[in-house]
Design a protein around this motif. Structure first.
Motif, PDB file in Angstrom:
ATOM      1  N   ALA A  71       0.829  -1.206   0.000  1.00 17.50           N
ATOM      2  CA  ALA A  71       0.000   0.000   0.000  1.00 17.50           C
ATOM      3  C   ALA A  71       0.863   1.255   0.000  1.00 17.50           C
ATOM      4  CB  ALA A  71      -0.937  -0.010   1.206  1.00 17.50           C
ATOM      5  N   THR A  72       2.043   1.202   0.594  1.00 17.42           N
ATOM      6  CA  THR A  72       2.915   2.375   0.625  1.00 17.42           C
ATOM      7  C   THR A  72       3.370   2.769  -0.778  1.00 17.42           C
ATOM      8  OG1 THR A  72       4.824   0.942   1.062  1.00 17.42           O
ATOM      9  CG2 THR A  72       3.752   1.946   2.969  1.00 17.42           C
ATOM     10  N   ARG A  73       3.560   1.776  -1.651  1.00 16.89           N
ATOM     11  CA  ARG A  73       3.938   2.068  -3.043  1.00 16.89           C
ATOM     12  C   ARG A  73       2.783   2.750  -3.767  1.00 16.89           C
ATOM     13  NH1 ARG A  73       8.346   2.957  -6.220  1.00 16.89           N
ATOM     14  NH2 ARG A  73       8.059   2.094  -8.287  1.00 16.89           N
ATOM     15  N   VAL A  74       1.564   2.291  -3.508  1.00 23.05           N
ATOM     16  CA  VAL A  74       0.389   2.896  -4.134  1.00 23.05           C
ATOM     17  C   VAL A  74       0.246   4.348  -3.669  1.00 23.05           C
ATOM     18  CG1 VAL A  74      -2.122   2.766  -4.357  1.00 23.05           C
ATOM     19  CG2 VAL A  74      -0.768   0.673  -4.382  1.00 23.05           C
ATOM     20  N   VAL A  75       0.458   4.601  -2.384  1.00 20.21           N
ATOM     21  CA  VAL A  75       0.350   5.966  -1.852  1.00 20.21           C
ATOM     22  C   VAL A  75       1.428   6.863  -2.470  1.00 20.21           C
ATOM     23  CG1 VAL A  75       0.576   7.348   0.241  1.00 20.21           C
ATOM     24  CG2 VAL A  75      -0.755   5.250   0.287  1.00 20.21           C
ATOM     25  N   ALA A  76       2.648   6.341  -2.621  1.00 21.56           N
ATOM     26  CA  ALA A  76       3.724   7.120  -3.235  1.00 21.56           C
ATOM     27  C   ALA A  76       3.380   7.481  -4.680  1.00 21.56           C
ATOM     28  CB  ALA A  76       5.040   6.344  -3.174  1.00 21.56           C
ATOM     29  N   VAL A  77       2.792   6.550  -5.411  1.00 23.81           N
ATOM     30  CA  VAL A  77       2.389   6.812  -6.798  1.00 23.81           C
ATOM     31  C   VAL A  77       1.264   7.846  -6.824  1.00 23.81           C
ATOM     32  CG1 VAL A  77       1.331   5.786  -8.849  1.00 23.81           C
ATOM     33  CG2 VAL A  77       3.181   4.597  -7.678  1.00 23.81           C
TER      34      VAL A  77
END
Length: 137
Positions: free
Chosen positions: A109-115
């Motif tokens: 989920a952290t990668r999705v938030v960064a994107v």
């Protein structure tokens, strides 16, 4: 009155295969016209399940996130650093095109938030998260 029977000449091998060939070509043309043509995906994505039945928009700007964190913009691999500028150019070119995010459901989920933060920097004010309709129990 008696009619004489005439022997019909047997069809040669070529003449008996002709109807089959016609059917095969008609089926081929049908499936070519009825099939949906899409470009190859840079990696496999299994989106999360959703209760919504809304269909995805065609002609949109699509950002994809693989389970391992790899990114793609409209089917072309891209880095997170270059994503904001590339999306900004796409938004300037196609201002009415919806922006879609298709992330693997097993990804972080952290990668999705960064994107999503990079997309906000690019000027995206509306974002559609692509999901797969949940199977009915």
């Amino acid at each position: 009155m008696r009619f004489s029977r005439r022997h019909r000449a047997r069809a040669t091998g070529d003449e008996s295969v002709l109807p089959l060939t016609n059917v095969v070509f008609l089926l081929l043309i049908f499936f070519m016209l009825a099939g949906r043509i899409t470009g190859p995906q840079p990696f496999e994505i299994n989106p999360p399940r959703s209760a919504s039945d809304a269909a995805a928009d065609a002609g949109s700007i699509e950002v994809q996130i693989a389970a391992g964190g790899a990114l793609a913009l409209d089917g072309r691999p891209i880095t997170l650093d270059a994503l904001a500028e590339a999306v900004r150019r796409e938004i300037d070119t196609r201002p009415d095109a919806p922006l879609r995010l298709k992330a693997d459901g097993t990804g972080e989920a952290t990668r999705v938030v960064a994107v999503m933060q990079a997309l906000r920097k690019a000027g995206a004010d509306k974002l559609r998260l692509i999901t797969v309709a949940a199977a009915n129990p």
